[in-house]
Design an enzyme around this catalytic site. Structure first.
Site, PDB file in Angstrom:
ATOM      1  N   ARG A 183     -27.666 -24.486 -37.024  1.00  0.00           N
ATOM      2  CA  ARG A 183     -27.581 -25.940 -37.043  1.00  0.00           C
ATOM      3  C   ARG A 183     -28.710 -26.567 -36.229  1.00  0.00           C
ATOM      4  O   ARG A 183     -29.257 -25.959 -35.316  1.00  0.00           O
ATOM      5  CB  ARG A 183     -26.236 -26.409 -36.460  1.00  0.00           C
ATOM      6  CG  ARG A 183     -25.022 -25.871 -37.182  1.00  0.00           C
ATOM      7  CD  ARG A 183     -23.739 -26.314 -36.494  1.00  0.00           C
ATOM      8  NE  ARG A 183     -22.554 -25.717 -37.096  1.00  0.00           N
ATOM      9  CZ  ARG A 183     -21.925 -26.217 -38.148  1.00  0.00           C
ATOM     10  NH1 ARG A 183     -22.351 -27.348 -38.688  1.00  0.00           N
ATOM     11  NH2 ARG A 183     -20.864 -25.619 -38.650  1.00  0.00           N
ATOM     12  N   THR A 188     -14.945 -24.195 -52.508  1.00  0.00           N
ATOM     13  CA  THR A 188     -15.915 -25.238 -52.142  1.00  0.00           C
ATOM     14  C   THR A 188     -15.995 -26.368 -53.169  1.00  0.00           C
ATOM     15  O   THR A 188     -16.380 -26.156 -54.312  1.00  0.00           O
ATOM     16  CB  THR A 188     -17.335 -24.682 -51.903  1.00  0.00           C
ATOM     17  OG1 THR A 188     -17.271 -23.481 -51.148  1.00  0.00           O
ATOM     18  CG2 THR A 188     -18.172 -25.713 -51.149  1.00  0.00           C
TER      19      THR A 188
END
Length: 479
Positions: free
Chosen positions: A75, A282
């Site tokens: 991230r 998802t």
């Protein structure tokens, strides 16, 4: 009414953790509860498990629970003003040295120092699941310097992917080690491993799970390009796992949306051929986070996964944080059952013309051939210790329900994930050997599943205390 064969996995979160919400999810069709270890505290997960087990026992349901490890999510750090807007063509730097809370429109910190080793000029980096795209211009010892190819808003802690894969982060972090110990404490039925690339990643995860004292089955989340680069890589990962998840978020970012559907179908086919579970996940009903009804595209997405014979379809934010968690589960159940009415879902060419490797596999597949071709068979009974025989049976396309008769609560919960398999508590050692088949048949008849004149196929082993010992198939008529 015909039983729904495709199972539903739903994520528990702030929108779905009250006793009332959990009960409504169970009544709507939840089969497997997912704990997302990327969010929530250990105590919150403990409370959810306690409530789920208490309510499912009261309702007479055998519900599996899956813990989903966070893995090495790479991230960016945080911005000074929380959100920035990047313009196409502007320079933007990802830096190991920049303060974590001081990101701007031109530079942001990163939490993964090895990114500078993993990138080369010309690479594309995709941020926030591909919503922002950067092209790498140069790399130095501490930073990756890029040009914005696709601009947009970018907020704190968004994920980074490299198009085509190649991020070298290990698949298990220290947090994952802690969460594996939590999964063992809570006696979870499944542990899903994020971002594995090779079979050895899954073997390492299995070793940690066993060391923690857990017998949970291990699910490989397929979300890295390296995992699907060719059939050999995919098969290695599947073989090292008890099941796989088609994790379409990061996988779609790394391989590109255009290839995602074909890869999904290949993963499902390969998993089933190797007698392994497969979950499709998802954004299946993403719009239902804010809407009480799915879009037609979402209906088609769920139905196509069902027609491809996935074991389970999964809800994430829809049930964890959405406005309509119960409606999402109910809609998914309705769509799955509608798709299962198509004749193609009961016609099988699976494993025809291939050799079998084990005795229990031979009995399981012979039973399914008989069930699909002998008119009048209404049910299959599998007397089993581990659930392996009904798992193999459920790889075959069929409309005949498979009842897993087992005395073990762990097995009863585990098979809740298997397509077309339904757990029934039953202890064969409570009866004389000659009475076991009749007692099992009588239990099915008392439950209203079969009627006099129906045929039932029953499989069992000579010993009820060994895994893989199924060696007998009977065809019984209900009197």
């Amino acid at each position: 009414m015909t039983k729904r064969r495709t199972k539903i996995v739903a994520t528990l979160g702030p929108a779905s953790s009250s006793p009332e919400s959990i009960e409504q999810l169970l009544l709507a069709g939840l089969d497997v509860a997912r704990l997302n270890f990327s969010h929530g505290t250990p105590d919150e997960h403990r409370e959810r498990v306690h409530r789920l087990r208490e309510i499912s026992a009261r309702l007479g349901r055998h519900i599996a629970i899956m813990g989903d490890l966070q893995g090495p999510k790479i991230r960016i750090a945080r911005f000074r003003d929380t959100v920035v807007t990047l313009q196409k063509g502007q320079p933007f730097t990802l830096s190991n040295l920049h303060p974590n809370d001081e990101g701007t429109e031109s530079i942001v910190g990163i939490d993964y120092p090895s990114l500078v080793q993993d990138c080369r000029p010309g690479d594309e980096l995709l941020l926030d699941d591909g919503r922002v795209v950067l092209q790498v211009d140069s790399v130095d010892d501490h930073a990756v310097h890029t040009t914005v190819i696709v601009g947009g808003s970018l907020s704190n802690n968004k994920g980074i992917n490299r198009r085509g894969g190649g991020i070298s982060a290990p698949s298990l972090t220290e947090k994952d080690h802690d969460d594996i110990r939590l999964a063992a404490e809570l006696e979870l039925d499944y542990v899903a491993v994020s971002f594995p690339r090779y079979g050895r990643d899954m073997e390492a995860a299995r070793e940690l799970v066993r060391q923690a004292g857990s017998h949970a089955w291990i699910i490989a989340k397929i979300e890295r390009a390296e995992a699907v680069v060719d059939d050999a890589a995919l098969d290695e990962l599947i073989q090292a796992s008890d099941g796989v998840m088609v994790a379409r978020g990061d996988l779609g970012v790394e391989v590109g949306d255009a290839r995602l559907v074909g890869i999904q179908k290949r993963i499902i086919q390969h998993a089933r051929h190797q007698n392994k579970l497969v979950i499709t996940a998802t954004q299946m009903m993403e719009s239902m986070i804010a809407s009480p009804l799915p879009t037609r595209a979402e209906v088609s997405d769920v139905a196509n996964a069902v027609l491809d014979y996935t074991d389970a379809v999964m809800l994430s934010g829809e049930t964890a944080s959405g406005k309509y968690p119960v409606e999402a589960v109910a809609a998914m159940a309705r769509i799955a059952q509608g798709a299962e009415e198509e004749p193609m879902t009961t016609r099988s060419q699976h494993r025809v013309g291939t050799s079998f490797e084990r005795c229990d596999e031979t009995i399981a597949l012979a039973s399914m051939y008989a069930a699909n071709h002998f008119h009048g068979v209404k049910a299959i009974i599998s007397l089993t210790e581990s659930g392996n025989t009904p798992l193999i049976m459920s790889r075959i396309r069929s409309g005949i329900p498979i009842y897993c008769f087992t005395p073990h609560p762990v097995t009863q919960r585990r098979v809740a994930m298997f397509r077309g398999v339904y757990p029934v508590p039953f202890d064969p050692t409570a009866y004389a050997p000659a009475e076991v088949s009749d007692e099992a048949l009588a239990l099915l008849q008392r439950s209203g599943v079969v009627q006099p004149g129906d045929w039932v196929i029953l499989t069992k082993g000579d010993s009820y205390h060994s895994t893989g010992g199924t060696n007998t198939m009977k065809i019984l008529k209900v009197e």
